[in-house]
Scaffold this active site. Structure first.
Site, mmCIF file in Angstrom:
data_model
loop_
_atom_site.group_PDB
_atom_site.id
_atom_site.type_symbol
_atom_site.label_atom_id
_atom_site.label_comp_id
_atom_site.label_asym_id
_atom_site.label_seq_id
_atom_site.Cartn_x
_atom_site.Cartn_y
_atom_site.Cartn_z
ATOM 1 N N LYS A 193 0.850 -1.441 0.004
ATOM 2 C CA LYS A 193 0.014 0.218 0.053
ATOM 3 C C LYS A 193 0.811 1.514 -0.187
ATOM 4 C CE LYS A 193 -3.675 -2.120 0.104
ATOM 5 N NZ LYS A 193 -3.987 -3.233 0.982
HETATM 6 C C1 LIG Z 1 -5.217 -4.321 1.085
HETATM 7 C C2 LIG Z 1 -6.326 -3.896 1.103
HETATM 8 C C3 LIG Z 1 -8.146 -4.349 1.859
HETATM 9 C C4 LIG Z 1 -6.645 -4.943 2.823
HETATM 10 O O1 LIG Z 1 -6.308 -4.320 3.868
HETATM 11 P P1 LIG Z 1 -5.814 -5.318 4.711
HETATM 12 O O2 LIG Z 1 -4.369 -4.564 5.659
HETATM 13 O O3 LIG Z 1 -4.396 -6.568 3.917
HETATM 14 O O4 LIG Z 1 -6.316 -6.369 5.999
HETATM 15 C C5 LIG Z 1 -8.908 -4.318 2.013
HETATM 16 N N1 LIG Z 1 -9.325 -3.514 1.008
HETATM 17 C C6 LIG Z 1 -9.067 -3.038 0.087
HETATM 18 C C7 LIG Z 1 -9.158 -2.508 -1.698
HETATM 19 C C8 LIG Z 1 -6.992 -3.347 -0.361
HETATM 20 O O5 LIG Z 1 -6.986 -3.158 -1.680
#
Ligand SMILES: *Cc1c(COP(=O)(O)O)cnc(C)c1O
Length: 392
Positions: A193
């Site tokens: 991210k």
């Molecule tokens: C990465 C992601 C999540 C989950 O995030 P985590 O921190 O890995 O639990 C939820 N929604 C979207 C759209 C994502 O890309």
């Protein structure tokens, strides 16, 4: 000489992050404690800077993933068995699975083909007397149509939880995502991210009751958090369990990364924006639909740079990804829509033809490498490989 593999995504961890982690390890407090609290306070200050002046204060609650944060948010809003939650089919399963944790049903809806974000008209069409909440996703980092979504929510008495896993920092109307009028916004700090703590997430809300419930449920339903308990000046062995909570707290080791990643969030966004602009310029002549752009002056986090093949492209998406891979370039697809996955498809008897825009986009889309450690030369290399594959 063959070039090294160019991965699809890479984190950028600097010396300050590393020093802060080492400091945490030496401090004697490695789980949720002073650094997690500082990260929460810094995050609230970061959002407040991008908020409407004079709006109610924002509280931030650190958790060990965005999935955990979405789960806690829906739980705090009282979502449960018999309720329905509306979200987009064009997302990661986490956006939807959290409603199932609580026994609620999920209504998946189609996207707007122009933005790849959840379509407000599709939300409105999916509302039933059981609908309780909407979970919009700011796909790729482009803000969803929040004014329309909030208007639908207000008219139908629904809660709104923004899945902002892609949207740090993104704006709408000049305001950061996380400061708009929804009930809760949840960010992700997963490895790929825009900022990362390895695993981690942040809940942001202006509602003190939701914040209080999330804090209790984040740590076993204990009425005080562990750090309070072990560092309080008064005898602190006593606590009460007030609910069957979860184990969703963020460690100080992870928060140590987050504190410094957050300070770089705007610089990271600028770098991603520059790389995206370069892609836009260099890809203009190829048979590709380029990513939807935000309105002038708005921030796009550029978590993802997603292109779609046009119908006259000479090869298909899967073959294109293989050719790029053979040229040493990693790509991905965001997402295999939920309606195609066995669990969702079978649980709700979903058919691809009910999601024509998501299906159409999915069959033609790929996400190109985009991250802060990439150079302009890397972008040129990706574009050259695309040119070879698409034009010969
Ligand atoms: C990465 C992601 C999540 C989950 O995030 P985590 O921190 O890995 O639990 C939820 N929604 C979207 C759209 C994502 O890309």
């Amino acid at each position: 000489m063959s070039q090294p593999f160019l991965p699809f995504a890479l984190p950028e961890i600097g010396d300050e992050e590393i020093a802060e982690v080492v400091d945490t390890l030496k401090s004697g407090w490695v789980t949720t404690g002073p650094k997690a609290r500082r990260f929460e306070q810094d995050f609230a200050a970061f959002l407040t800077e991008g908020a409407e002046p004079g709006a109610a204060p924002i509280e931030c609650i650190a958790v060990n993933s965005a999935t955990a944060g979405l789960h806690l948010a829906l739980e705090a809003l009282g979502i449960g068995a018999g309720d329905e939650v509306i979200t987009t089919t064009h997302t990661f399963t986490a956006s939807a699975e959290v409603a199932r944790y609580l026994g609620a049903d999920v209504k998946l809806v189609d996207i707007d083909p122009a933005t790849l974000n959840i379509h407000p008209a599709a939300i409105e069409a999916a509302i039933t007397p059981r609908t309780k909440a909407i979970v919009p996703v700011h796909y790729a980092g482009l803000a969803a149509d929040m004014p329309a979504i909030l208007d639908i929510a207000r008219r139908h008495g629904l809660k709104v939880v923004e899945d902002a896993a892609h949207a740090l920092p993104s704006t709408l109307g000049g305001r950061l995502i996380g400061t708009l009028g929804s009930d809760v916004t949840v960010f992700s700090f997963y490895a790929n991210k825009t900022i990362t703590t390895g695993e981690g997430g942040m809940i942001a809300t202006r509602d003190p009751a939701i914040a209080a419930r999330c804090k209790v449920m984040r740590l076993h339903g204990i009425n005080r958090d562990a750090f309070d308990r072990f560092t309080a000046k008064v005898p602190s062995w006593y606590y009460e369990i007030v609910a069957p909570g979860f184990k969703y707290n963020l460690t100080d080791i992870a928060a140590a990364l987050g504190i410094h990643q957050l300070r770089r969030a705007h610089a990271f966004q600028e770098k991603r924006d520059e790389l995206a602009s370069l892609y836009n310029e260099l890809l203009a002549e190829l048979p590709l639909i380029l990513p939807p752009m935000p309105a002038l002056g708005e921030l796009h986090s550029w978590h993802l740079y997603v292109v779609r093949l046009t119908d006259h492209a000479r090869i298909g998406r899967d073959a294109l990804i293989e050719q790029l891979y053979a040229a040493g370039i990693g790509c991905s697809v965001h997402y295999i829509p939920l309606h195609l996955h066995p669990y969702w498809r079978e649980r709700y008897a979903l058919r691809a033809e009910d999601f024509p825009h998501s299906q159409h986009a999915y069959e033609r889309m790929l996400s190109l490498p985009l991250y802060t450690r990439m150079t302009a030369d890397d972008v040129h290399r990706v574009v050259q490989a695309l040119r070879t594959a698409l034009l010969g």
